[in-house]
Design an enzyme around this catalytic site. Structure first.
Site, PDB file in Angstrom:
ATOM      1  N   PRO A  41       0.831  -1.210   0.000  1.00  0.00           N
ATOM      2  CA  PRO A  41       0.000   0.000   0.000  1.00  0.00           C
ATOM      3  C   PRO A  41       0.860   1.252   0.000  1.00  0.00           C
ATOM      4  O   PRO A  41       1.961   1.253   0.543  1.00  0.00           O
ATOM      5  CB  PRO A  41      -0.799  -0.118   1.299  1.00  0.00           C
ATOM      6  CG  PRO A  41       0.076  -0.944   2.192  1.00  0.00           C
ATOM      7  CD  PRO A  41       0.773  -1.913   1.291  1.00  0.00           C
ATOM      8  N   CYS A  42       0.349   2.327  -0.623  1.00  0.00           N
ATOM      9  CA  CYS A  42       1.109   3.579  -0.708  1.00  0.00           C
ATOM     10  C   CYS A  42       0.249   4.783  -0.339  1.00  0.00           C
ATOM     11  O   CYS A  42       0.532   5.905  -0.762  1.00  0.00           O
ATOM     12  CB  CYS A  42       1.677   3.749  -2.117  1.00  0.00           C
ATOM     13  SG  CYS A  42       2.847   2.465  -2.604  1.00  0.00           S
ATOM     14  N   GLN A  43      -0.808   4.576   0.436  1.00  0.00           N
ATOM     15  CA  GLN A  43      -1.741   5.666   0.720  1.00  0.00           C
ATOM     16  C   GLN A  43      -1.139   6.774   1.565  1.00  0.00           C
ATOM     17  O   GLN A  43      -1.623   7.898   1.559  1.00  0.00           O
ATOM     18  CB  GLN A  43      -2.987   5.129   1.433  1.00  0.00           C
ATOM     19  CG  GLN A  43      -3.810   4.176   0.586  1.00  0.00           C
ATOM     20  CD  GLN A  43      -3.461   2.733   0.886  1.00  0.00           C
ATOM     21  OE1 GLN A  43      -2.313   2.413   1.145  1.00  0.00           O
ATOM     22  NE2 GLN A  43      -4.456   1.862   0.847  1.00  0.00           N
ATOM     23  N   GLY A  44      -0.082   6.477   2.314  1.00  0.00           N
ATOM     24  CA  GLY A  44       0.400   7.447   3.288  1.00  0.00           C
ATOM     25  C   GLY A  44       1.426   8.430   2.766  1.00  0.00           C
ATOM     26  O   GLY A  44       1.987   9.185   3.564  1.00  0.00           O
ATOM     27  N   PHE A  45       1.663   8.447   1.454  1.00  0.00           N
ATOM     28  CA  PHE A  45       2.706   9.329   0.933  1.00  0.00           C
ATOM     29  C   PHE A  45       2.294  10.802   0.995  1.00  0.00           C
ATOM     30  O   PHE A  45       1.225  11.191   0.560  1.00  0.00           O
ATOM     31  CB  PHE A  45       3.045   8.957  -0.515  1.00  0.00           C
ATOM     32  CG  PHE A  45       4.036   7.852  -0.607  1.00  0.00           C
ATOM     33  CD1 PHE A  45       5.384   8.115  -0.745  1.00  0.00           C
ATOM     34  CD2 PHE A  45       3.633   6.536  -0.514  1.00  0.00           C
ATOM     35  CE1 PHE A  45       6.302   7.094  -0.808  1.00  0.00           C
ATOM     36  CE2 PHE A  45       4.537   5.501  -0.578  1.00  0.00           C
ATOM     37  CZ  PHE A  45       5.879   5.788  -0.727  1.00  0.00           C
TER      38      PHE A  45
END
Length: 316
Positions: free
Chosen positions: A18-22
């Site tokens: 997952p990469c939602q926190g960038f």
């Protein structure tokens, strides 16, 4: 992990973190790495850095490319490029239906090749095969709402090459149990034509408020109760699809096996656990397992293409 690998170095590492926190202002770089939603991405980079494999593949949602106006994908490419001894990295949006999957599912695929191999990343060529929903599921036993048992016999021979592929080495049908629907829901489904959804029917058939079954809900979603076209690939089968879509010809939602066919899972792949679950229940239901997955045939074409690239690199 070193112990599990018995100190062998993998040629390829594959993942879909997952990469939602960038959040990509440079001054926040440390916060990016500390955000728990990015933890698995940076673990992925750490594995590439540690093992320095010949290649890696990362899968993610299409929306990744527009996050922070493209800055997220730039950072991801930078992190991978600098991992290990250095990687040539490229990405592309692949449509599952272009690779023999009966589903219009788009995914970002990132491929990295170690720079010392001297070759650039590329992606598999599209196939000429277009598979529709009917192509995928028309041979499965016809069952209506509330019908079906856990293990069933096939009632028809395979009708096409896709069905023959899905049924290879399979003698029984698993995970083909229809959801229970009230008479009111079935009447609603009857009113919805292919390509239509809950917004297209009279309020008589509309959803009711929770806790007030005599009152119609004022909240409507276009993705709810969409009857798919039988002569087209399906829309994206997401983890929440269990109530999103209606069978093209029957007045019910898809079974787990039908959804698995739309994800190109072979019939020999049997899904365990609850068929559905409520939000407060732990674990993943069969429907969620299927919807979360990368379509099998899409993964197959990426993998076989990567093998060709690596074999070519070995010959040069």
């Amino acid at each position: 992990m070193d112990a599990l690998l018995n100190n062998h170095i993998p040629d390829v590492i594959i993942g879909g973190p997952p990469c939602q926190g960038f959040s990509l202002a440079n001054k926040q770089r440390n916060k990016i790495k500390d955000d728990p939603r990015n933890k698995l991405f940076y673990q992925f980079v750490k594995f590439i850095d540690w093992y320095n494999p010949k290649a890696f593949v990362m899968e993610n949602v299409k929306g990744l490319l527009s996050m922070k106006k493209g800055k997220v994908i730039e950072t991801i490419i930078e992190e991978f490029s600098n991992a290990g001894s250095g990687y040539a990295v490229n990405y592309s949006i692949l449509m599952a239906s272009d690779y023999g999957v009966p589903q219009m599912r788009e995914r970002v695929i990132i491929i990295g090749l170690r720079k010392d191999l001297g070759i650039s990343p590329s992606f598999p060529q599209k196939t000429d095969t277009r598979i529709t929903v009917d192509d995928a599921i028309s041979d499965l036993p016809v069952i209506h709402a509330s019908e079906g048992i856990e293990i069933q016999d096939y009632t028809l021979p395979p009708q096409n090459s896709y069905q023959r592929l899905m049924r290879e080495n399979s003698s029984k049908v698993y995970n083909h149990i229809a959801m229970k629907h009230t008479p009111r829901i079935i009447e609603r489904f009857k009113a919805i034509k292919p390509g239509e959804n809950l917004l297209d029917v009279w309020d008589t058939h509309g959803a009711v408020k929770r806790g007030a079954p005599r009152e119609k809900s004022e909240t409507k979603f276009s993705q709810n109760n969409l009857r798919v076209w039988g002569d087209r690939p399906a829309p994206t089968i997401a983890a929440s699809f269990q109530s999103n879509f209606i069978h093209p010809h029957l007045d019910r939602n898809f079974t787990a096996r039908e959804a698995a066919r739309l994800q190109s899972f072979p019939d020999t792949f049997i899904f365990e656990g609850m068929r559905t679950k409520m939000s407060w229940e732990k674990g993943l239901s069969q429907y969620q397992q299927i919807g979360n997955a990368v379509p099998v045939l899409l993964a197959y074409h990426i993998a076989t293409h990567l093998i060709k690239i690596l074999n070519y690199a070995n010959e040069v």
